[in-house]
Design a protein around this motif. Structure first.
Motif, mmCIF file in Angstrom:
data_model
loop_
_atom_site.group_PDB
_atom_site.id
_atom_site.type_symbol
_atom_site.label_atom_id
_atom_site.label_comp_id
_atom_site.label_asym_id
_atom_site.label_seq_id
_atom_site.Cartn_x
_atom_site.Cartn_y
_atom_site.Cartn_z
ATOM 1 N N ARG A 116 -24.855 0.781 17.820
ATOM 2 C CA ARG A 116 -25.746 1.026 16.687
ATOM 3 C C ARG A 116 -26.573 2.283 16.954
ATOM 4 O O ARG A 116 -27.014 2.517 18.078
ATOM 5 C CB ARG A 116 -26.692 -0.168 16.490
ATOM 6 C CG ARG A 116 -27.544 -0.136 15.224
ATOM 7 C CD ARG A 116 -28.328 -1.439 15.122
ATOM 8 N NE ARG A 116 -28.978 -1.591 13.834
ATOM 9 C CZ ARG A 116 -30.200 -1.145 13.549
ATOM 10 N NH1 ARG A 116 -30.906 -0.514 14.494
ATOM 11 N NH2 ARG A 116 -30.736 -1.333 12.352
ATOM 12 N N SER A 118 -29.832 4.511 15.118
ATOM 13 C CA SER A 118 -30.811 4.582 14.034
ATOM 14 C C SER A 118 -31.646 5.843 14.210
ATOM 15 O O SER A 118 -31.903 6.283 15.338
ATOM 16 C CB SER A 118 -31.715 3.346 14.013
ATOM 17 O OG SER A 118 -32.462 3.244 15.205
ATOM 18 N N ARG A 132 -34.852 6.078 6.956
ATOM 19 C CA ARG A 132 -34.201 5.504 8.136
ATOM 20 C C ARG A 132 -32.689 5.547 7.946
ATOM 21 O O ARG A 132 -32.153 5.005 6.971
ATOM 22 C CB ARG A 132 -34.654 4.063 8.344
ATOM 23 C CG ARG A 132 -34.050 3.405 9.597
ATOM 24 C CD ARG A 132 -34.183 1.887 9.562
ATOM 25 N NE ARG A 132 -35.555 1.435 9.648
ATOM 26 C CZ ARG A 132 -36.156 0.698 8.716
ATOM 27 N NH1 ARG A 132 -35.508 0.367 7.602
ATOM 28 N NH2 ARG A 132 -37.401 0.296 8.875
ATOM 29 N N VAL A 134 -29.182 4.289 9.429
ATOM 30 C CA VAL A 134 -28.626 3.247 10.295
ATOM 31 C C VAL A 134 -27.110 3.407 10.320
ATOM 32 O O VAL A 134 -26.462 3.407 9.269
ATOM 33 C CB VAL A 134 -28.995 1.836 9.808
ATOM 34 C CG1 VAL A 134 -28.394 0.779 10.730
ATOM 35 C CG2 VAL A 134 -30.505 1.676 9.728
#
Length: 424
Positions: A116, A118, A132, A134
């Motif tokens: 992941r 971000s 943001r 992601v």
């Protein structure tokens, strides 16, 4: 303390004087013992997943001219599929557009492959929300999305003592530049920071920080401040009455928002004052009917009071020139600008940016020439802010103001202890 030390010393002497009660360890027989030990982590029984997830967390910020390869390399990521996705996906490419300094965090496997990613950044410098990005691994590929979320405000305390200059003192306590500038602005009507500052002057501040997912993105406004200048104590707090613009008030409830700001630049050095002087271009003694502020080309210029733009354009030796009409037939003028950001007839509010410092017209270097006229007569601009009117908190809002003032007094007292503790 001396008694305790003597007691301990006496005990030590006694201990060393006692004969050993056991045989010397060197004379004892040595025996090796080998025993099998079960590992603490065992594969689950019944055909379950025998692997334990192993995740690494790293963070960095984007830099100018960054690309997928350079950023992932700094983050310790070795994932060609993730790099290709960052280069090709329109949402993921937002990571490398706009201003640098985006906060990036990654979670990776023990093989340094992304699980992941971000990233967080502000859409505008004064935004109350953030963007943001992601990016998550899904099967053999990745998916990306961009979200918008509110910044979370929290209060920070700071205090310091002036040894040489205000900004040296704020730097010493790691106060953000934007907060230091606000501090100078708030008290500029009462303190001339070019001439009135004294060694030993001190300040205490309560100010906002705005966070995204626990990371500080920027500083906000000063919520309350105290400045002790040459023994004189000045205090202020931010308060907003319902349905009105917020502003700074003294703890007595009197507004500190005066009709005019003391300077059209957030903080600068006066390079030439009001009155007679030797003219740098034409020579000889001539009246200087304004104030010159030395500043680099491009420095933002703000209007010192509410009004309407009366003139915006080129005017002889003034170069790029703006005149703003205020109430009571008063005007302010801003000359030698490198850029004009307003038009004739436009309404402007106190503190609004209207142009940028330059060196156009009859000018020997980048600076802002600033004038104040009352019914057509020139007046020293440095005197206008201190003579401005103030407005008190309304009776209806007085109870809410008093509650806030009491809370802020306590926080300022706590902030002041930071300086006292560091001095001890």
């Amino acid at each position: 303390m001396g008694t305790i030390g003597a007691l301990l010393l006496g005990t030590g002497v006694t201990a060393f004087g006692v004969a050993p009660l056991a045989p010397d360890a060197a004379d004892l027989p040595v025996r090796s013992v080998l025993e099998a030990v079960e590992p603490a982590l065992r594969a689950p029984q019944g055909g379950g997943d025998a692997s334990v997830p192993f995740v690494l967390f790293r963070s960095d910020v984007t830099r100018r001219d960054d690309n997928a390869q350079s950023l992932l390399q700094r983050l310790g990521v070795n994932d060609s599929a993730a790099a290709a996705f960052l280069r090709s996906d329109p949402r993921a490419r937002e990571l490398f557009s706009g201003r640098p300094g985006k906060l990036v965090s990654v979670e990776t496997t023990d093989r340094n492959e992304i699980v992941r990613l971000s990233a967080r950044w502000l859409g505008k410098p004064d935004a109350r929300s953030f963007q943001r990005l992601v990016l998550e691994r899904q099967g053999d590929g990745f998916a990306a999305r961009i979200e918008e979320a509110e910044l979370k405000a929290s209060a920070q305390l700071a205090s310091g003592t002036v040894e040489s200059s205000l900004f040296a003192a704020t730097d010493a306590v790691r106060l953000p530049d934007a907060v230091a500038t606000q501090l100078a602005d708030i008290f500029s009507s009462d303190i001339d920071f070019r001439r009135d500052l004294r060694k030993g002057d001190r300040f205490s501040i309560v100010y906002e920080t705005l966070e995204a997912d626990g990371e500080v993105m920027r500083s906000g406004r000063i919520l309350s401040a105290e400045f002790v200048n040459d023994g004189k104590r000045l205090q202020t707090l931010w308060f907003q009455e319902p349905g009105q613009k917020g502003g700074y008030y003294g703890f007595d409830g009197q507004s500190q928002r005066r009709t005019y700001l003391s300077s059209p630049l957030e903080f600068s050095r006066v390079s030439s004052g009001y009155g007679m002087r030797f003219h740098p271009i034409h020579g000889g003694q001539r009246a200087h009917l304004g104030v010159d502020f030395a500043a680099p080309t491009g420095t933002a210029v703000r209007v010192v009071g509410d009004g309407v733009v009366q003139f915006a354009g080129w005017q002889n030796g003034y170069g790029n020139f703006i005149i703003v009409q205020h109430r009571n037939n008063q005007t302010t003028a801003y000359a030698h600008l490198s850029r004009i950001d307003v038009r004739k007839g436009q309404k402007v509010e106190q503190g609004e940016f209207i142009g940028a410092v330059g060196s156009t017209g009859a000018s020997t270097g980048p600076h802002l020439h600033f004038e104040f006229r009352d019914k057509g007569q020139h007046i020293d601009p440095l005197t206008i802010a201190r003579n401005g009117e103030t407005i008190p908190v309304s009776l209806a809002s007085r109870p809410a103001f008093e509650r806030l003032a009491q809370s802020m007094r306590g926080q300022l007292d706590s902030a002041a202890t930071l300086t006292q503790a560091s001095a001890q």
